[in-house]
Design a protein around this motif. Structure first.
Motif, PDB file in Angstrom:
ATOM      1  N   GLY A 267     -16.757 -37.885  72.447  1.00 47.78           N
ATOM      2  CA  GLY A 267     -17.702 -37.755  73.541  1.00 47.78           C
ATOM      3  C   GLY A 267     -18.483 -36.461  73.493  1.00 47.78           C
ATOM      4  N   LEU A 268     -19.466 -36.359  74.387  1.00 52.39           N
ATOM      5  CA  LEU A 268     -20.379 -35.221  74.376  1.00 52.39           C
ATOM      6  C   LEU A 268     -19.670 -33.918  74.741  1.00 52.39           C
ATOM      7  CD1 LEU A 268     -23.240 -34.076  74.160  1.00 52.39           C
ATOM      8  CD2 LEU A 268     -23.617 -34.753  76.540  1.00 52.39           C
ATOM      9  N   PRO A 290     -19.394 -37.174  85.134  1.00 48.96           N
ATOM     10  CA  PRO A 290     -18.484 -38.153  85.752  1.00 48.96           C
ATOM     11  C   PRO A 290     -18.346 -39.434  84.940  1.00 48.96           C
ATOM     12  CG  PRO A 290     -20.575 -38.048  86.934  1.00 48.96           C
ATOM     13  CD  PRO A 290     -20.596 -36.936  85.943  1.00 48.96           C
ATOM     14  N   VAL A 291     -19.397 -39.802  84.184  1.00 50.26           N
ATOM     15  CA  VAL A 291     -19.349 -41.012  83.362  1.00 50.26           C
ATOM     16  C   VAL A 291     -19.924 -40.686  81.992  1.00 50.26           C
ATOM     17  CG1 VAL A 291     -19.498 -42.601  85.309  1.00 50.26           C
ATOM     18  CG2 VAL A 291     -21.604 -41.775  84.243  1.00 50.26           C
ATOM     19  N   VAL A 297     -29.004 -40.309  74.698  1.00 47.59           N
ATOM     20  CA  VAL A 297     -29.064 -39.117  75.537  1.00 47.59           C
ATOM     21  C   VAL A 297     -28.051 -38.082  75.053  1.00 47.59           C
ATOM     22  CG1 VAL A 297     -28.768 -38.228  77.879  1.00 47.59           C
ATOM     23  CG2 VAL A 297     -29.907 -40.419  77.514  1.00 47.59           C
ATOM     24  N   GLU A 298     -26.850 -38.529  74.711  1.00 45.64           N
ATOM     25  CA  GLU A 298     -25.842 -37.602  74.192  1.00 45.64           C
ATOM     26  C   GLU A 298     -26.320 -36.919  72.917  1.00 45.64           C
ATOM     27  OE1 GLU A 298     -21.573 -39.399  75.738  1.00 45.64           O
ATOM     28  OE2 GLU A 298     -22.219 -39.767  73.679  1.00 45.64           O
ATOM     29  N   THR A 299     -26.930 -37.692  72.036  1.00 42.38           N
ATOM     30  CA  THR A 299     -27.416 -37.114  70.782  1.00 42.38           C
ATOM     31  C   THR A 299     -28.495 -36.068  71.036  1.00 42.38           C
ATOM     32  OG1 THR A 299     -26.937 -39.199  69.668  1.00 42.38           O
ATOM     33  CG2 THR A 299     -28.394 -37.661  68.535  1.00 42.38           C
ATOM     34  N   ALA A 300     -29.440 -36.383  71.931  1.00 43.22           N
ATOM     35  CA  ALA A 300     -30.518 -35.432  72.222  1.00 43.22           C
ATOM     36  C   ALA A 300     -29.968 -34.152  72.835  1.00 43.22           C
ATOM     37  CB  ALA A 300     -31.544 -36.081  73.154  1.00 43.22           C
ATOM     38  N   VAL A 301     -29.055 -34.271  73.798  1.00 41.73           N
ATOM     39  CA  VAL A 301     -28.472 -33.088  74.431  1.00 41.73           C
ATOM     40  C   VAL A 301     -27.707 -32.255  73.406  1.00 41.73           C
ATOM     41  CG1 VAL A 301     -26.770 -32.307  76.118  1.00 41.73           C
ATOM     42  CG2 VAL A 301     -28.378 -34.112  76.715  1.00 41.73           C
ATOM     43  N   ILE A 377     -33.754 -22.372  78.146  1.00 44.99           N
ATOM     44  CA  ILE A 377     -34.185 -23.677  77.677  1.00 44.99           C
ATOM     45  C   ILE A 377     -33.581 -24.724  78.615  1.00 44.99           C
ATOM     46  CG2 ILE A 377     -34.121 -25.337  75.784  1.00 44.99           C
ATOM     47  CD1 ILE A 377     -33.911 -23.005  73.864  1.00 44.99           C
ATOM     48  N   GLU A 378     -34.430 -25.539  79.166  1.00 42.12           N
ATOM     49  CA  GLU A 378     -33.966 -26.566  80.116  1.00 42.12           C
ATOM     50  C   GLU A 378     -34.511 -27.924  79.676  1.00 42.12           C
ATOM     51  OE1 GLU A 378     -34.184 -27.631  84.889  1.00 42.12           O
ATOM     52  OE2 GLU A 378     -34.513 -25.588  84.177  1.00 42.12           O
ATOM     53  N   VAL A 379     -33.633 -28.885  79.616  1.00 44.25           N
ATOM     54  CA  VAL A 379     -34.018 -30.243  79.217  1.00 44.25           C
ATOM     55  C   VAL A 379     -33.533 -31.206  80.291  1.00 44.25           C
ATOM     56  CG1 VAL A 379     -31.932 -30.536  77.827  1.00 44.25           C
ATOM     57  CG2 VAL A 379     -33.885 -32.010  77.429  1.00 44.25           C
ATOM     58  N   ALA A 380     -34.382 -32.132  80.665  1.00 42.98           N
ATOM     59  CA  ALA A 380     -34.038 -33.176  81.643  1.00 42.98           C
ATOM     60  C   ALA A 380     -34.320 -34.528  80.999  1.00 42.98           C
ATOM     61  CB  ALA A 380     -34.855 -33.008  82.917  1.00 42.98           C
ATOM     62  N   LEU A 381     -33.316 -35.400  81.018  1.00 42.29           N
ATOM     63  CA  LEU A 381     -33.417 -36.703  80.385  1.00 42.29           C
ATOM     64  C   LEU A 381     -33.007 -37.789  81.358  1.00 42.29           C
ATOM     65  CD1 LEU A 381     -31.819 -35.821  76.941  1.00 42.29           C
ATOM     66  CD2 LEU A 381     -34.155 -36.630  77.250  1.00 42.29           C
ATOM     67  N   PRO A 382     -33.773 -38.874  81.446  1.00 39.18           N
ATOM     68  CA  PRO A 382     -33.331 -39.988  82.286  1.00 39.18           C
ATOM     69  C   PRO A 382     -32.118 -40.673  81.675  1.00 39.18           C
ATOM     70  CG  PRO A 382     -35.321 -40.582  81.071  1.00 39.18           C
ATOM     71  CD  PRO A 382     -35.070 -39.136  80.799  1.00 39.18           C
ATOM     72  N   CYS A 383     -31.138 -40.975  82.517  1.00 37.77           N
ATOM     73  CA  CYS A 383     -29.909 -41.582  82.026  1.00 37.77           C
ATOM     74  C   CYS A 383     -29.488 -42.792  82.843  1.00 37.77           C
ATOM     75  CB  CYS A 383     -28.779 -40.565  81.981  1.00 37.77           C
ATOM     76  SG  CYS A 383     -28.349 -39.898  83.611  1.00 37.77           S
ATOM     77  N   GLY A 384     -30.396 -43.272  83.730  1.00 41.54           N
ATOM     78  CA  GLY A 384     -30.027 -44.404  84.574  1.00 41.54           C
ATOM     79  C   GLY A 384     -29.963 -45.688  83.783  1.00 41.54           C
TER      80      GLY A 384
END
Length: 384
Positions: A267-268, A290-291, A297-301, A377-384
């Motif tokens: 996991g991440l 939490p999940v 998304v995990e790869t990008a982060v 550095i701040e990154v925001a990714l949609p994960c819904g």
């Protein structure tokens, strides 16, 4: 329970304030449109007066755009010309006057109720009406119904304000579609470029690192085969063993940069812990997951954190790095901060590739790195 009620009351207060200010701005817009109509007629005789009409409309539309953003929570980009601003003002005038009428009804109902109650408490009979039980029940029911209708009118006018601003001031659906197509085309080209750059970097790592180690290992083993003295043979075997260990380490590093298998197995959070452990600079990592996040998304982060930590240690000469990962219901946010000397280039090879990777997932990457630091550095990714 208390917080939702407080939030709802605050929204109603903002909407009510928006209607009050909107009534005054509608009156101003009505006056401006009347003057602008006269100016356009006069402009046929005096053409130099005509350019001032759309300029004034844009100023009033900008004022309306800010008002709607503050009181109605609608952010509209300031990308409209004079004709669109004029159409918006023309449509806003009757809506603003309607809002003013609703406010007048609200004020009239409140004043009437206060006068009746105050008169009865003082022993008087306003309009000759005695405070009997049927009369009180009738007035309470009628007042509650009227108050409910007025509140619905306030909410309806507020909703029309938001819809009108989006429709007439904001970009049209066709413009949004064209922008989306352009963004997808740019992100696709950026991903192709990022993949090619990653391949070139892997080739450089293999050529300059692992390949050189293997060549040195082959030379040492060849000398060992030809050697005759035991003490020289032992030294060559020791050096060959060291070279093989270094080659394995560099090969493992290259494999981790290509894709970390820990993302799939552990996991991440565990993969980021591995990044912190291998870093030459102390990294304080905080994860709130939490999940499990989607694999993309995990790869990008993961790669954002790797690039940020590498840059902080290699270029910024940082002494400490903090990384905070927070996952919400629809967006995951990663914030990396170091105390280095700053000056990071957001359009550089590493950060530019990360920005394209994040943009391909409909995310955003922000880099704040003034000279002297710190770098955030701040990154925001949609994960819904």
């Amino acid at each position: 329970m208390g917080r939702p009620l407080t939030s709802a009351f605050a929204r109603w207060c903002r909407t009510l304030a928006g209607l009050v200010t909107g009534t005054f701005t509608a009156a101003v817009a009505a006056g401006y449109l009347a003057v602008a109509g006269v100016a356009l007629l006069v402009g046929r005789l005096w053409p130099r007066l005509t350019p001032y009409v759309p300029a004034g409309a844009r100023r009033l539309a900008e004022l309306e755009r800010r008002r709607v953003a503050v009181f109605h929570g609608v952010e509209v980009p300031p990308e409209y010309e004079g004709a669109r601003a004029t159409r918006y003002l023309a449509a806003r005038v009757p809506l603003g006057l309607l809002g003013g009428l609703v406010l007048v009804l609200l004020a009239w109902g409140l004043v009437t109720g206060v006068l009746f109650v105050g008169g009865w408490l003082a022993g008087e009979r306003p309009d000759g009406i005695a405070p009997t039980a049927p009369i009180i029940a009738y007035l309470v029911v009628a007042g509650a119904v009227m108050f409910f209708l007025v509140l619905q009118g306030i909410a309806g006018v507020g909703a029309l304000e938001r819809r009108l601003a989006r429709r007439l001031l904001g970009p049209s659906p066709e413009e949004l579609l064209h922008r989306r197509i352009d963004e997808l085309a740019a992100s696709r080209a950026g991903i192709v470029e990022a993949v090619d750059e990653e391949r070139r970097r892997i080739e450089r790592d293999l050529h300059d690192g692992v390949q050189q180690r293997l060549v040195a290992l082959a030379v040492l083993l060849g000398r060992a085969r030809r050697g005759r003295r035991p003490e020289l043979l032992d030294e060559l075997l020791r050096q060959a063993h060291d070279q093989s260990r270094e080659a394995l380490r560099e090969l493992r590093d290259v494999a981790w940069r290509v894709y970390p298998t820990a993302l799939d197995t552990l996991g991440l959070e565990e993969a980021l812990s591995g990044v912190a452990e291998r870093s030459a600079v102390p990294v304080t990592m905080t994860c709130d997951l939490p999940v499990r996040l989607p694999p993309s998304v995990e790869t990008a982060v993961y790669f954002v954190v790797c690039e940020a930590v590498t840059n902080a240690a290699k270029h910024a000469k940082a002494e400490r790095i903090t990384a905070d990962l927070i996952a919400g219901d629809k967006v995951v946010t990663m914030r990396i901060c170091d105390d280095g000397r700053g000056g990071a280039d957001p359009s550089g090879t590493g950060l530019g590739g990360l920005a394209r990777r994040v943009a391909a997932l409909d995310g955003r990457l922000l880099v704040d790195s003034p000279p002297g630091g710190p770098t955030v550095i701040e990154v925001a990714l949609p994960c819904g």
